[in-house]
Structures are given as structure tokens and as C-alpha cells.
Scaffold this active site. Structure first.
Site, PDB file in Angstrom:
ATOM      1  N   HIS A  46       0.899  -1.239   0.132  1.00  0.00           N
ATOM      2  CA  HIS A  46       0.220   0.170  -0.025  1.00  0.00           C
ATOM      3  C   HIS A  46       1.113   1.000   0.253  1.00  0.00           C
ATOM      4  O   HIS A  46       0.031   2.313  -0.058  1.00  0.00           O
ATOM      5  CB  HIS A  46      -1.044   0.083   1.083  1.00  0.00           C
ATOM      6  N   ASP A  47       2.330   0.788   0.160  1.00  0.00           N
ATOM      7  CA  ASP A  47       3.147   2.044   0.433  1.00  0.00           C
ATOM      8  C   ASP A  47       2.350   3.659  -0.928  1.00  0.00           C
ATOM      9  O   ASP A  47       2.209   3.356  -2.025  1.00  0.00           O
ATOM     10  CB  ASP A  47       4.329   1.642  -0.700  1.00  0.00           C
TER      11      ASP A  47
ATOM     12  N   GLY B  18      -0.825  -4.854   5.183  1.00  0.00           N
ATOM     13  CA  GLY B  18       0.644  -5.296   5.388  1.00  0.00           C
ATOM     14  C   GLY B  18       1.015  -4.840   7.052  1.00  0.00           C
ATOM     15  O   GLY B  18       1.334  -3.846   7.127  1.00  0.00           O
TER      16      GLY B  18
ATOM     17  N   ILE C 265      11.864  -6.525   9.076  1.00  0.00           N
ATOM     18  CA  ILE C 265      11.626  -7.485   9.781  1.00  0.00           C
ATOM     19  C   ILE C 265      10.824  -7.958  10.084  1.00  0.00           C
ATOM     20  O   ILE C 265       9.828  -8.022   8.810  1.00  0.00           O
ATOM     21  CB  ILE C 265      10.927  -6.664  10.007  1.00  0.00           C
TER      22      ILE C 265
ATOM     23  N   TYR D  92      -9.564  12.398  11.650  1.00  0.00           N
ATOM     24  CA  TYR D  92      -9.406  11.987  12.984  1.00  0.00           C
ATOM     25  C   TYR D  92      -8.943  12.944  13.953  1.00  0.00           C
ATOM     26  O   TYR D  92      -8.138  13.009  13.819  1.00  0.00           O
ATOM     27  CB  TYR D  92      -9.109  11.065  12.567  1.00  0.00           C
TER      28      TYR D  92
ATOM     29  N   TYR E 143       2.452   7.559   5.284  1.00  0.00           N
ATOM     30  CA  TYR E 143       1.855   8.185   3.993  1.00  0.00           C
ATOM     31  C   TYR E 143       2.181   8.973   3.533  1.00  0.00           C
ATOM     32  O   TYR E 143       2.835  10.585   4.019  1.00  0.00           O
ATOM     33  CB  TYR E 143       0.342   9.010   5.194  1.00  0.00           C
TER      34      TYR E 143
END
Length: 485
Positions: free
Chosen positions: A54-55, A120, A181, A357, A424
Site C-alpha cells: 500500500h506504500d 500489511g 523485520i 480523525y 503516508y
């Protein structure tokens, strides 16, 4: 292309001109990650690590120099231990898988990660990771208690062997700066067996919407941590009373409340009567169903869905998207908000959206240096601008609309520096010159936007963990040059 497409979530980066890797490695265990690092070092390839794809700028799968992708999608086991209230999660797992497997073991536990189930965990956790439980429990990264990291020498380190500095850095500082990781150990959090939601749409002229927004920005961040009240705005076509089509801005107010319907209706009528929330607007759902309701992958009201949808890595519709985020520390004047909402009319109907948010709750109580993610007390809310579209050839047009809104809001958001969020990622903030990838002065420009005062500590950790800057991208953390004696 089909192989690449399967894990790229942003269709902006699926064109024939997008740089391709020389090889894609899909490890199924840690030894494959070790081999990929040692081999890439030997032959002079850069590594890009992808877990969900999704980067926002495609940095997890694009490079301008020869590179390999380590795609962790096959390492997605989630091992839950209810007794110790922890779980080990492999970095290729999605948020949906994490929520699903915790819920399978015990529906009164969950984890404070994001809304989108196909993201992810590798990148989400290592950049911060906010979501519905943020005001109760903080970010995903605040709730990580151990990790397995493969470092530049191919060694597998856990929290004890990597040391507290490196462990601090990978929780919000971008794990890809320090190694790969392989797995995270997370602390589960308690959720009620039922939560209450509403999502109400307000369609009125802009001044009316701005009145509601103004009330929201004055109170949303002050609510008890049991209530997350978000809002978003986008244009829609409607038919008026005379049968004419017209485009109007719609505002949506959505809640997740860790309590019952009556308490929520009562609270809203006292604190925000202008919204006019009634019992019929609200739904009491199990915690896992609130996750699905807000996931964006099913139409909740019509679908006869099962929670297995959370395991579907290809759920939801893929689009091209662009996103920029701001943090707001002082109220945006109503006159400015009118103009900001009017900018939605400059974009095609339904393409542009603003999402807000509230912060507050426990976010005010966690120190800004607890982990590299610094945006805590003093932040009232975050505001993001996004555009989603279908056709590749429209990329520039829509990206430019997002830029123009971002430029317009400059006076109303955080300043000196104007803060940003690593997950983001935004290459307009600047990027490394490939000729001098270790340039500290350059990196500080965006580094302080993402990490505030934590940037210098990240540089120190990087210098120790990866002195030759093997793990790097267009916005990575540089090591300091070796001292000349």
C-alpha cells in the site's frame, strides 16, 4: 505485470514506465531473508521490502537504481497466546488476518491497528499505525513488545540482542531503514463484546456543513477515549426536488463507541445535538463486525458477509490514489473551511475526499519521544486529502489537485515544521539525491516533519545499525559519515 499487480495496491504504479525489480524474492522463512540480504549486498542490488503493497509513493517496490523486491506475503502466520495476551505476527500478515485470528481465539481482545484489512503489518507497525482504538490504546507501534529483525549482516536479532535503541527506532521510525523485520510480537488489548456505531450523512449547503464541522473540531478530541468520532467530506451527484442533477458536498460523521446505544445517543444529544443522532441511526455490533463495517471492503448493509472476508488479501477494489496528511493544532476558521470544502468542486465528482480523525485521549498522555512517531499532545486532529481514480493517464491531474489543496491549507495546519506522517509518505517533501544518499542536511528536511525531535536519535541508531547505508530509499534515514582521525 500480473505478478507485480497482485501485491501492488496503488494502481498509479502499474504502468509500463514504472521501474521493475531484477528479481522478486518471496521468502517463506527467515533464512530466505538472510540470503536475500547477503546476496544483494554481494552483487550491489538495493532491496525494497514489501508486505502489503500500500506504500503511498510505491517506495516498497520501486527504485531508480537496480533493485530486488523482498515480498513477505508468504510469511503471514499469526500465533495468538491468549494466556499471556500477546501474539507473534509475521511481517507479511495483513491487518485483517491479525484481527481475524485474535478474534478466533477470544472475541474480547483485539489490536489497535488501522481500518483497512488488506494493509500489511510490516510497514503499518513500523511507521506508527493509527486506527479506531488509537484514543484508548495509542498506535500499533505503541503496543509492540518484541520483534525479529534481520540486520545488514544477515543476523537475526530480537529485542534483547538488538538493544533498546534499535528496538525504539523500528517502532515508528520505518523498519526498512534498519533491516528487514520478519515478525512482531504484539500486546493484545481488551475490547467490549459489543460496540456502537453510527455513520450519518449530512447533505446541506456548505455553510451548514461548516457549522457542523466547527462543532466537531471543538469537541471531538476532548471526548472520553471510549468514543472515536470521525468525519469526512466528498462530492456526490444528487437529484433536487425539481428533478435536476446537481453536485453537492456531503459530510459524513461516523462513530465507534465502546459502550451501548443508549449511552451513545445520550452523549451525542448532550454534546452534539446539531447532529440529531437517534437510536435508529445506531447499530450495536460485535467488535469484529465494527472492523468489517468500516473496512471499506464490503457494502455492510447489503452483503451477507462472514468475518472470513478479513482473510481475503484481494478484498475491496484497487484504485490509483494520492494522499497527503496534515496535523491540526489550532481551530480552522469557518471562513477558511468554506473555501477548503469548495475546493472539492475543482475535482471530479467523488474523486477527492477529506478525512478528519480526532486525537486526544491516551495520545495526549504518551511522550513524543516514547517511540519515533512524535505527534501526540497538542494535536487536535489529523486531516488528510486524498484522490482515488481509475485511469493511469489521469495520474498527474489528480495528484495536482491533492497538491493544490495541500498548498491552500498551509496557514491553517502545523507549522515550523509542517508535520507529516511516515505511513503516508510524501516525496513532495523532498528526496535523497542518489549521488549523495548520506546527506544529513537534505534528509533533515523531511526527517523533522515525520519525526520531529526524534530525527537525530534515529540518525544515531542508523549510524550504528547500518553504517554503510545499505538499507535506503528516496526518504531514508542517513548514517553520519565515519569520523576522520
Amino acid at each position: 505485470m500480473s505478478v507485480l499487480n497482485s501485491t501492488i495496491q496503488n494502481l498509479r504504479f502499474t504502468s509500463d514506465t514504472t521501474p521493475k525489480p531484477l528479481v522478486i524474492v518471496t521468502p517463506s522463512n527467515v533464512s530466505h531473508i538472510q540470503a536475500s540480504i547477503l546476496c544483494s549486498k554481494k552483487v550491489g542490488l538495493q532491496i525494497r521490502t514489501r508486505s502489503g503493497g500500500h506504500d503511498a509513493e510505491g517506495l516498497s517496490y520501486i527504485s531508480q537504481v537496480p533493485f530486488a523486491i523482498v515480498d513477505l506475503r508468504n510469511m503471514h502466520t499469526v500465533k495468538v497466546d491468549i494466556h499471556s495476551q500477546t501474539a507473534w505476527v509475521e511481517a507479511g500478515a495483513t491487518l485483517g488476518e491479525v484481527y481475524y485470528w485474535i478474534n478466533e481465539m477470544n472475541e474480547n481482545f483485539s489490536f489497535p491497528g488501522g481500518y483497512c484489512p488488506t494493509v500489511g503489518v510490516g510497514g503499518h507497525f513500523s511507521g506508527g499505525g493509527y486506527g479506531a482504538l488509537m484514543r484508548n490504546y495509542g498506535l500499533a507501534a505503541d503496543n509492540i513488545i518484541d520483534a525479529h529483525l534481520v540486520n545488514v549482516d544477515g543476523k537475526v536479532l530480537d529485542r534483547k540482542s538488538m538493544g533498546e535503541d534499535l528496538f525504539w527506532a523500528i517502532r515508528g521510525g520505518g523498519g526498512e531503514n534498519f533491516g528487514i523485520i520478519a515478525a512482531w510480537k504484539i500486546k493484545l488489548v481488551v475490547v467490549p463484546s459489543k460496540a456502537t456505531i453510527f455513520s450519518v450523512k449530512k447533505n446541506m449547503e456548505i455553510h451548514g456543513l461548516v457549522k457542523l464541522f466547527n462543532k466537531w473540531q471543538n469537541i471531538a478530541y476532548k471526548y472520553d477515549k471510549d468514543l472515536m468520532l470521525t468525519t469526512h467530506f466528498r462530492t456526490r451527484n444528487i437529484t433536487d426536488n425539481h428533478g435536476k442533477n446537481k453536485t453537492t458536498v456531503h459530510g459524513y460523521f461516523s462513530s465507534i463507541f465502546l459502550g451501548g446505544v443508549d449511552s451513545l445517543v445520550d452523549l451525542m444529544n448532550k454534546s452534539f445535538p446539531e447532529l440529531g443522532i437517534k437510536k435508529t441511526d445506531c447499530k450495536e455490533l460485535s467488535w469484529i463486525d465494527t472492523t468489517i463495517f468500516y473496512s471499506g471492503v464490503v457494502n455492510y448493509n447489503t452483503a451477507n458477509f462472514k468475518k472470513e472476508i478479513l482473510l481475503d488479501r484481494s478484498a475491496g477494489k484497487k484504485t490509483a490514489f494520492s494522499i497527503k496528511l496534515d496535523y491540526v493544532k489550532k481551530l480552522i476558521p469557518e471562513t477558511a473551511m468554506v473555501k477548503i470544502l469548495e475546493k472539492l468542486y475543482e475535482e471530479e465528482v467523488g474523486v477527492g475526499m477529506y478525512v478528519l480523525y480526532p486525537y486526544g485521549g491516551i495520545m495526549d498522555e504518551i511522550s513524543e519521544s516514547a517511540i519515533p512517531f512524535p505527534h501526540r499532545a497538542g494535536i487536535m486532529y489529523e486531516l488528510w486529502y486524498t484522490a482515488t481514480w481509475e485511469k493511469q493517464e489521469d495520474n498527474e491531474k489528480h495528484i495536482n489537485w491533492v497538491r493544490s489543496v495541500y498548498n491552500f491549507t498551509t496557514p491553517y495546519v502545523s507549522q515550523n515544521p509542517r508535520l507529516a506522517y511516515l505511513n503516508y509518505r510524501d516525496l513532495d517533501l523532498g528526496k535523497t539525491n542518489p549521488e549523495s544518499p548520506n546527506n544529513y542536511t537534505q534528509a533533515r528536511i523531511w526527517g523533522e516533519k515525520y519525526f520531529g525531535k526524534n530525527f537525530n536519535r534515529l540518525v544515531k541508531v542508523k549510524t550504528k545499525a547500518d553504517p554503510n547505508n545499505f538499507f535506503r530509499n528516496e526518504q531514508s534515514i542517513p548514517p553520519l559519515p565515519p569520523r576522520h582521525h
